[in-house]
Enzyme design. Structure first.
Site, PDB file in Angstrom:
ATOM      1  N   GLU A   1       0.826  -1.219   0.000  1.00 12.44           N
ATOM      2  CA  GLU A   1       0.000   0.000   0.000  1.00 12.44           C
ATOM      3  C   GLU A   1       0.855   1.262   0.000  1.00 12.44           C
ATOM      4  OE1 GLU A   1      -3.574   0.440   2.202  1.00 12.44           O
ATOM      5  OE2 GLU A   1      -3.932  -1.702   2.373  1.00 12.44           O
TER       6      GLU A   1
ATOM      7  N   HIS B   1       0.233  -8.328  -2.205  1.00 13.72           N
ATOM      8  CA  HIS B   1      -0.943  -7.848  -1.475  1.00 13.72           C
ATOM      9  C   HIS B   1      -2.173  -8.408  -2.186  1.00 13.72           C
ATOM     10  CE1 HIS B   1      -3.444  -4.149   0.070  1.00 13.72           C
ATOM     11  NE2 HIS B   1      -3.732  -5.269   0.710  1.00 13.72           N
TER      12      HIS B   1
ATOM     13  N   PRO C   1     -13.744 -10.576   2.441  1.00 13.49           N
ATOM     14  CA  PRO C   1     -13.987 -11.968   2.840  1.00 13.49           C
ATOM     15  C   PRO C   1     -15.012 -12.672   1.961  1.00 13.49           C
ATOM     16  CG  PRO C   1     -13.988 -10.529   4.760  1.00 13.49           C
ATOM     17  CD  PRO C   1     -13.980  -9.641   3.559  1.00 13.49           C
TER      18      PRO C   1
ATOM     19  N   ASP D   1       0.596  -9.658   2.499  1.00 16.73           N
ATOM     20  CA  ASP D   1      -0.640  -9.279   3.174  1.00 16.73           C
ATOM     21  C   ASP D   1      -1.721 -10.048   2.434  1.00 16.73           C
ATOM     22  OD1 ASP D   1      -2.957  -8.249   4.177  1.00 16.73           O
ATOM     23  OD2 ASP D   1      -2.675  -6.213   3.448  1.00 16.73           O
TER      24      ASP D   1
ATOM     25  N   ASN E   1      -4.683 -11.084   3.598  1.00 16.44           N
ATOM     26  CA  ASN E   1      -6.063 -10.813   3.998  1.00 16.44           C
ATOM     27  C   ASN E   1      -6.856 -12.094   4.232  1.00 16.44           C
ATOM     28  OD1 ASN E   1      -6.387  -7.916   4.157  1.00 16.44           O
ATOM     29  ND2 ASN E   1      -6.055  -7.852   1.954  1.00 16.44           N
TER      30      ASN E   1
ATOM     31  N   PHE F   1     -12.104  -6.006  13.597  1.00 12.92           N
ATOM     32  CA  PHE F   1     -11.369  -7.209  13.193  1.00 12.92           C
ATOM     33  C   PHE F   1     -10.006  -7.229  13.870  1.00 12.92           C
ATOM     34  CE2 PHE F   1      -8.328  -9.528  10.630  1.00 12.92           C
ATOM     35  CZ  PHE F   1      -8.991 -10.729  10.414  1.00 12.92           C
TER      36      PHE F   1
END
Length: 779
Positions: free
Chosen positions: A446, A555, A560, A634, A636, A701
């Protein structure tokens, strides 16, 4: 709070104002026509309810508490959803969707009439869906016009009417409701709020749990969704059919510890008790949207309440609270802070009266002093002092999602002060974190184009770093003025120690649609292609030792609901790494390496310079899996996801549930696999006191979604950057803040390169001279 009394108020004494029947005009006034009855003093006594107040227990109006009347008295505790139960707190709201209409507050200016003999208190009217249309604010038996119901003068020193804001009028209304509820509970009717909801919940069946569904791509604004984050999501909770608890009116002096284990609670009523304090564990109820602690003996509110950032109403009427902690500034979603009836600081009260709750919360947040920083995170040694790892070649890898400026909005992170969210401040904190950890490789996610070129590249050059950067693929379609704000992945390396041999961009969407098996696969075009996430692959060689290393920085998509997309992105990434590793295993030796001199602390000419170190030749690797590999991701995705499974286990079956039934060519026909033996470095701390509880920390979260993967056959993990001080985290609702510039946590791992396994050369046994003579004869 209760949703209002659900019956028409038939009677409120011998005299009351009629209901409005004509359309309401914005400047409508209540004007007395004629002379009031002769017994006005008795009619407007303190014991006579106004038309908007609920009838008392002696009123002929419909009895709201008919099911709990004198002939049918329930126990002190009751479960109102179903059959009564003794010794249980009242729990209600069985998956009930509140259909109550928003309150419509009609504010009327105070009007001073010309006739001084009939000067009236400026009428504050509060319209409510189930209330009468007017609320007459009189509280004294003589109906004196100069005093409002809350005890404040209706006129200023100049004799002009004092304007009462809509927000303060709502505060007065809620205070009146609280007083009414308190009086009822003192008469022997506890659990007042559960009783109000009992009628609403009667006959309601629970709604079935709905699975998480992906959004419709046809209506999806790709840019807005890509700016979303895991901070938009709440940690998954098990299905829970009740979310509210009423412990009011029971004479409690202390709240027992088990109450705070109900972390799913959204509403908690502990009003009309004898509580002198709220325990710090109240901060564990982080899903609370309403907390009513009115009519207790509280002298303060605990700072831990600032952890409950979803709070909408915090009602603390009629206590002994004099001031509020700055930690309440985290409650940026708070609509109502009930402070009436407290000896509260006059300055704080004036802010609420004139500007509302949100202004006071903002002032508490922005004027709070910068808290003390936590203890520095320590490096955890994983070798236990083993001699076998002492002399091996080592390097450190630092990975950090720095939270791009465009994604750092007050909507997501309003619990933090604006100064802590400021990009100029945050990027300086990121730079300080990088420098303090002094890693060989720095992988940032990012990072926007402008920040990479104008800030990190220039600043890190002073620390002997060079960088490789690619923005996400959308930048190709934008003008330069817009493309500079597109984020991507940046990998920095110590150029005095490492040589960059090759760099490659992995564009998931572009690679997906150009696969031979992508023909007629609509899901690839509709779900994979619109996500412009990328990875950056770099191939390095150590100047001195000749060791080679593949460093990947990536990334993945955040949502979700798109677990299938993240899995396919991971499969494409590992497929490209597999292809490149095979190429790098055959990469020719580097012949233009420059030797370097060790730095000296004294530059005087009299000091003899250190001798030059001759670099070793480039190392050769027999196969692609022998080349050391590190992947900073990352991803996620949590440890129970298919993404983690593919990284860790090397394969995912073609019918995996997280593919959601979509078709992705050979991926869903043959499955996904890779040949590398990968392990997440931080899993080496699992089942130890030092295990990392999160890498992403927000109110909604908290979980481990960032990883540093390494090939276990070629590398050994020797140390890791540890967790954040747990005591510091006790009052931190979420990142970013003054000490942590991103909602992610920076990670760092140190690795030792394992030596190549040498093939054993079997020598023929020597049986002496006679054996050698026999050999000569045979030749």
């Amino acid at each position: 709070m209760a949703d209002g009394y659900r019956f028409p108020q038939q009677s409120a004494g011998n005299y009351y104002y009629p209901q409005h029947t004509q359309p309401h005009h914005p400047r409508h006034q209540i004007i007395r026509n004629g002379t009031p009855p002769n017994n006005i003093r008795s009619v407007f006594s303190a014991d006579t309810p106004s038309p908007s107040r609920s009838p008392d227990s002696h009123s002929p109006a419909q009895n709201l508490y008919g099911m709990f009347n004198q002939n049918h008295q329930q126990g002190q505790h009751g479960r109102v959803n179903g059959a009564g139960g003794r010794g249980m707190p009242a729990m209600y709201n069985f998956q009930h969707q509140n259909t109550h209409q928003p309150q419509h507050m009609q504010h009327h200016a105070n009007i001073q009439q010309e006739h001084t003999t009939h000067t009236t208190n400026g009428a504050v009217l509060g319209h409510h869906a189930s209330y009468s249309s007017g609320v007459l604010s009189n509280s004294t038996p003589s109906f004196t016009p100069s005093n409002l119901q809350n005890g404040h003068s209706a006129t200023t020193r100049g004799g002009q009417a004092q304007q009462i804001t809509e927000h303060w009028a709502e505060q007065i209304r809620l205070h009146k409701e609280s007083e009414k509820a308190h009086s009822l509970m003192m008469e022997g009717a506890p659990n007042h709020y559960a009783r109000l909801r009992a009628g609403e919940n009667r006959g309601i069946t629970p709604a079935p749990a709905q699975p998480v569904a992906a959004s419709d791509d046809s209506q999806d604004n790709g840019e807005s969704r890509d700016l979303g984050r895991m901070a938009d999501q709440q940690s998954p909770l098990k299905r829970q059919d009740w979310h509210n608890m009423d412990l009011s009116g029971q004479g409690l002096r202390v709240l027992s510890a088990p109450v705070f284990n109900y972390v799913f609670l959204k509403e908690l009523y502990v009003a009309s008790n004898k509580l002198a304090y709220l325990p710090p564990t109240i901060g564990q109820l982080r899903h609370l949207t309403l907390l009513d602690v009115s009519n207790n003996q509280l002298v303060d509110l605990p700072p831990e309440l600032g952890m409950c950032v979803y709070m909408k109403q915090l009602l603390a009427f009629d206590n002994r609270i004099q001031t509020l902690p700055n930690e309440l500034g985290s409650l940026y979603q708070l609509d109502i802070l009930g402070i009436e009836g407290n000896p509260i600081d006059q300055g704080m009260k004036q802010v609420v009266m004139e500007h509302g709750t949100k202004k006071l919360i903002e002032r508490l947040r922005e004027e709070a002093p910068v808290p003390m920083p936590p203890m520095p995170r320590s490096m955890l040694d994983l070798t236990s002092g083993e001699v076998s790892s002492a002399n091996k070649e080592r390097f450190k890898v630092f990975s950090f999602n720095i939270l791009t400026n465009d994604a750092c909005t007050e909507r997501l992170y309003g619990y933090s002060p604006k100064a802590a969210l400021d990009w100029e401040y945050r990027k300086e904190q990121v730079l300080q974190d990088i420098r303090s950890n002094d890693a060989d490789f720095v992988c940032l996610q990012e990072v926007d184009t402008e920040t990479f070129k104008e800030y990190f590249s220039m600043k890190l050059a002073y620390s002997k770093y060079k960088g490789v950067f690619w923005p996400r693929s959308r930048a190709k379609t934008m003008a330069e003025s817009q493309a500079k704000n597109v984020d991507g992945c940046a990998t920095f390396y110590r150029f005095e120690e490492w040589i960059l041999l090759d760099k490659q961009l992995v564009d998931f969407g572009n690679l997906a649609i150009n696969r031979p098996d992508a023909k007629n696969q609509h899901d690839i075009f509709n779900r994979i292609m619109p996500r412009d996430h990328i990875a950056v692959v770099c191939f390095f060689e150590n100047r001195q030792t000749g060791s080679r290393l593949i460093v990947v920085n990536t990334h993945l998509f955040w949502d979700p609901a798109y677990c299938d997309v993240k899995l396919i992105q991971t499969a494409i990434l590992l497929g490209e790494v597999n292809r490149l590793a095979e190429k790098y295993a055959k990469w020719p030796a580097c012949k233009d390496k420059k030797s370097y001199t060790l730095p000296t602390e004294d530059d005087d000419d009299d000091v003899e310079s250190a001798p030059e170190i001759t670099p070793e030749p480039s190392k050769e690797y027999s196969s692609k899996t022998q080349v050391p590999l590190v992947i900073c991701a990352d991803q996620n995705s949590t440890a129970d996801s298919s993404v983690f499974e593919l990284f860790a286990k090397g394969s995912v079956r073609p019918d995996h549930p997280e593919l959601l039934g979509h078709s992705y060519g050979n991926f869903t026909k043959d499955g996904m696999e890779h040949p590398f033996s990968l392990r997440s470095a931080y899993t080496n701390l699992d089942k130890t006191p030092d295990a990392l509880p999160f890498t992403n920390y927000t109110p909604g979260f908290r979980g481990v979604i960032d990883h540093i993967w390494y090939s276990t056959n070629a590398l050994e993990n020797t140390s890791l950057l540890g967790r954040v001080d747990p005591e510091y985290m006790r009052t931190v609702p979420g990142f970013p803040n003054y000490h942590f510039p991103s909602d992610h946590l920076s990670l760092m791992a140190e690795f030792a390169i394992k030596g190549p396994k040498m093939k054993k050369v079997l020598q023929e046994p020597d049986f002496g001279p006679s054996s050698r003579r026999d050999d000569r004869r045979r030749t």
